[in-house]
Write a protein that holds these residues in place. Structure first.
Motif, PDB file in Angstrom:
ATOM      1  N   UNK A  89       0.889  -1.153   0.000  1.00 39.97           N
ATOM      2  CA  UNK A  89       0.000   0.000   0.000  1.00 39.97           C
ATOM      3  C   UNK A  89       0.932   1.209   0.000  1.00 39.97           C
ATOM      4  N   UNK A  90       0.719   2.134  -0.924  1.00 39.57           N
ATOM      5  CA  UNK A  90       1.609   3.282  -1.061  1.00 39.57           C
ATOM      6  C   UNK A  90       0.840   4.581  -0.799  1.00 39.57           C
ATOM      7  N   UNK A  91       1.399   5.430   0.037  1.00 41.09           N
ATOM      8  CA  UNK A  91       0.746   6.710   0.341  1.00 41.09           C
ATOM      9  C   UNK A  91       1.669   7.860  -0.062  1.00 41.09           C
ATOM     10  N   UNK A  92       1.154   8.774  -0.862  1.00 41.10           N
ATOM     11  CA  UNK A  92       1.911   9.978  -1.215  1.00 41.10           C
ATOM     12  C   UNK A  92       1.535  11.035  -0.178  1.00 41.10           C
ATOM     13  N   UNK A  93       2.328  11.102   0.881  1.00 39.70           N
ATOM     14  CA  UNK A  93       1.913  11.914   2.040  1.00 39.70           C
ATOM     15  C   UNK A  93       1.920  13.415   1.757  1.00 39.70           C
ATOM     16  N   UNK A  94       2.565  13.841   0.675  1.00 42.70           N
ATOM     17  CA  UNK A  94       2.546  15.271   0.340  1.00 42.70           C
ATOM     18  C   UNK A  94       1.091  15.710   0.128  1.00 42.70           C
ATOM     19  N   UNK A  95       0.254  14.789  -0.392  1.00 45.76           N
ATOM     20  CA  UNK A  95      -1.147  15.120  -0.642  1.00 45.76           C
ATOM     21  C   UNK A  95      -1.960  15.170   0.659  1.00 45.76           C
ATOM     22  N   UNK A  96      -1.501  14.435   1.673  1.00 47.04           N
ATOM     23  CA  UNK A  96      -2.221  14.421   2.951  1.00 47.04           C
ATOM     24  C   UNK A  96      -2.121  15.775   3.665  1.00 47.04           C
ATOM     25  N   UNK A  97      -1.014  16.481   3.425  1.00 45.74           N
ATOM     26  CA  UNK A  97      -0.787  17.735   4.139  1.00 45.74           C
ATOM     27  C   UNK A  97      -1.964  18.688   3.926  1.00 45.74           C
ATOM     28  N   UNK A  98      -2.473  18.716   2.691  1.00 47.49           N
ATOM     29  CA  UNK A  98      -3.556  19.649   2.353  1.00 47.49           C
ATOM     30  C   UNK A  98      -4.943  18.997   2.463  1.00 47.49           C
ATOM     31  N   UNK A  99      -5.004  17.727   2.796  1.00 50.34           N
ATOM     32  CA  UNK A  99      -6.279  16.998   2.761  1.00 50.34           C
ATOM     33  C   UNK A  99      -7.173  17.405   3.925  1.00 50.34           C
ATOM     34  N   UNK A 100      -8.403  17.799   3.612  1.00 52.74           N
ATOM     35  CA  UNK A 100      -9.293  18.232   4.683  1.00 52.74           C
ATOM     36  C   UNK A 100     -10.144  17.089   5.219  1.00 52.74           C
ATOM     37  N   UNK A 101     -10.363  16.059   4.391  1.00 55.99           N
ATOM     38  CA  UNK A 101     -11.320  15.027   4.780  1.00 55.99           C
ATOM     39  C   UNK A 101     -10.772  13.889   5.612  1.00 55.99           C
ATOM     40  N   UNK A 102      -9.509  13.524   5.408  1.00 55.94           N
ATOM     41  CA  UNK A 102      -8.934  12.349   6.083  1.00 55.94           C
ATOM     42  C   UNK A 102      -9.849  11.140   5.885  1.00 55.94           C
ATOM     43  N   UNK A 103     -10.356  10.986   4.653  1.00 57.08           N
ATOM     44  CA  UNK A 103     -11.350   9.947   4.381  1.00 57.08           C
ATOM     45  C   UNK A 103     -10.834   8.535   4.604  1.00 57.08           C
ATOM     46  N   UNK A 104      -9.556   8.345   4.398  1.00 50.73           N
ATOM     47  CA  UNK A 104      -8.970   7.008   4.532  1.00 50.73           C
ATOM     48  C   UNK A 104      -9.179   6.427   5.937  1.00 50.73           C
TER      49      UNK A 104
END
Ligand code: SF4
Ligand code: SF4
Lengths: 93, 300
Positions: free
Chosen positions: A16-31
């Motif tokens: 499972x691969x996560x591009x954490x740069x995208x998480x920084x701006x993510x408002x939903x934390x849907x995962x």
């Protein structure tokens, strides 16, 4: 940062691969809610960015924990990937 | 010592101090402590320069191992815990370093430590630790860009090597050399899992394999596993190996053959040890964090 969690065995590679740069701006934390095994945790990374990561206690147990999402588990489309709107998650199987 | 009581896995502990550097003249004393599953290291930097390091085996209690290794690095310098401005803990026991100001993952610390040891050309780091193995890709500043961790198995780790050393009665430090003292390279053992490797090694000896040949087959199996991880992430030179297994040529040379690239060696005029990369990175983080705090306080 691209974080890869998983393993390789005789039948293939399961990451499972996560591009954490995208998480920084993510408002939903849907995962976090979407994963039936609740494997995603929000953490402050080493460079002070708030991102998600696979929970440390689960990192070496993905063979068992993600089993329900494997082709043999009958899943089409992974809950974590479908839920993540920024498209930060991918998988190798 | 009789054969029965000898412990073959024991590797030498290490203690190093910069000659002619006095910490009392320094404005920033920073320490990094890496509590791994097998070994623990402490590194002390004074004004960003390597001042001392110490490496020891991790005991059953992480806080004690952290204390012991830091005390080891300070020994004979007159320095005490109060003289250290900032401490970062890393490694598997990082959250159990009682006196640390912060915990940072070993992934970030190994990248930063490797960058300091070799320079900005390092882009791929293979960390072969006691209980797991990671491949890390970083930028020219040593900031992690991509990483992969291996699975739950101890294969390709320091612990796995120790089990083999014990089973075959060979000192861990001799494995690399002896694994090349063979007529021809055997096929890798089929099972690198430590539990099975033990019985497989014993079985191979029984059918007449020499100890060196079994060692070669085991090193080859470990190298194969690790090379698979490197393939997955992709290799960008320079390539550097950290952790205890970096000192085991039997595994390193076989990894190099598989990935088709030599790992960069440590420059000969340095006093670094690939095993301290994590603690060194932690100390560099500690140094930077302390300076940042000072800047913020001064701006207030
Ligand atoms: S939903 Fe996607 S982008 Fe948002 S935190 Fe989870 S993985 Fe990161
Ligand atoms: S594959 Fe399934 S179990 Fe694994 S992280 Fe994604 S949603 Fe969770």
């Amino acid at each position: 940062m691209i974080a890869n969690y998983g393993y390789r065995d005789g039948s293939g590679e399961y990451y499972v691969t996560i591009d954490t740069a995208l998480c920084v701006e993510c408002v939903g934390r849907w995962c976090v809610e979407a994963c039936p095994e609740r494997l995603f945790e929000i953490e402050m990374d080493d460079y002070d960015d708030e991102v998600v990561a696979i929970a440390p206690t689960a990192r070496k147990l993905l063979k068992e924990r993600c089993a329900g999402c494997k082709p043999t588990g009958g899943h089409v489309g992974l809950p974590c990937i479908s839920a993540c709107r920024p498209g930060a998650i991918s998988h190798s199987w | 010592m009789t054969k029965e009581t000898q412990e073959f896995w024991r590797w030498s502990e290490k203690n190093w101090r910069a000659p002619g550097l006095d910490w009392r003249d320094a404005s920033v004393v920073a320490a990094g402590i890496d509590v791994g599953s097998v070994s623990s290291q402490a590194v002390i930097l004074v004004d960003g320069e390597l001042f001392a390091y110490h490496s020891t085996r991790t005991g059953s209690n992480s806080p004690d191992s952290a204390k012991r290794t830091l005390a080891g690095a300070m020994e004979g310098t007159g320095m005490t815990l109060d003289d250290v401005n900032h401490i970062v803990g890393t490694g598997y026991g990082r959250v159990n370093v009682p006196f640390a100001n912060r915990a940072i993952t070993e992934i970030a610390c190994h990248a930063r430590g490797a960058n300091f040891m070799i320079g900005p050309t390092v882009r791929t780091i293979l960390d072969m630790g006691g209980q797991d193995c990671k491949v890390i890709r970083c930028d020219e500043k040593g900031k992690v860009q991509n990483f992969i961790m291996n699975d739950k198995c101890a294969a390709g780790t320091g612990r796995g090597m120790e089990v083999i050393a014990d089973t075959l009665g060979v000192s861990v430090e001799d494995i690399g050399r002896r694994s090349f003292e063979i007529d021809e390279e055997p096929a890798p053992v089929s099972n690198v899992c430590t539990v099975f490797a033990k019985s497989e090694a014993t079985a191979l000896l029984k059918v007449g394999w020499s100890i060196n040949r079994v060692l070669a087959a085991y090193c080859a199996a470990m190298a194969e596993r690790v090379a698979g991880l490197i393939d997955r992430l992709g290799m960008e030179p320079d390539f550097f190996i950290t952790g205890g297994i970096a000192k085991n040529a039997g595994v390193v040379v076989r990894i190099e053959r598989l990935v088709g690239r030599r790992a960069v060696p440590l420059p000969e005029d340095t006093n670094f040890d690939p095993q301290i990369a994590g603690a060194l990175g932690a100390a560099l983080f500690a140094d930077a964090l302390y300076r940042k705090e000072q800047r913020v306080a001064a701006a207030r």
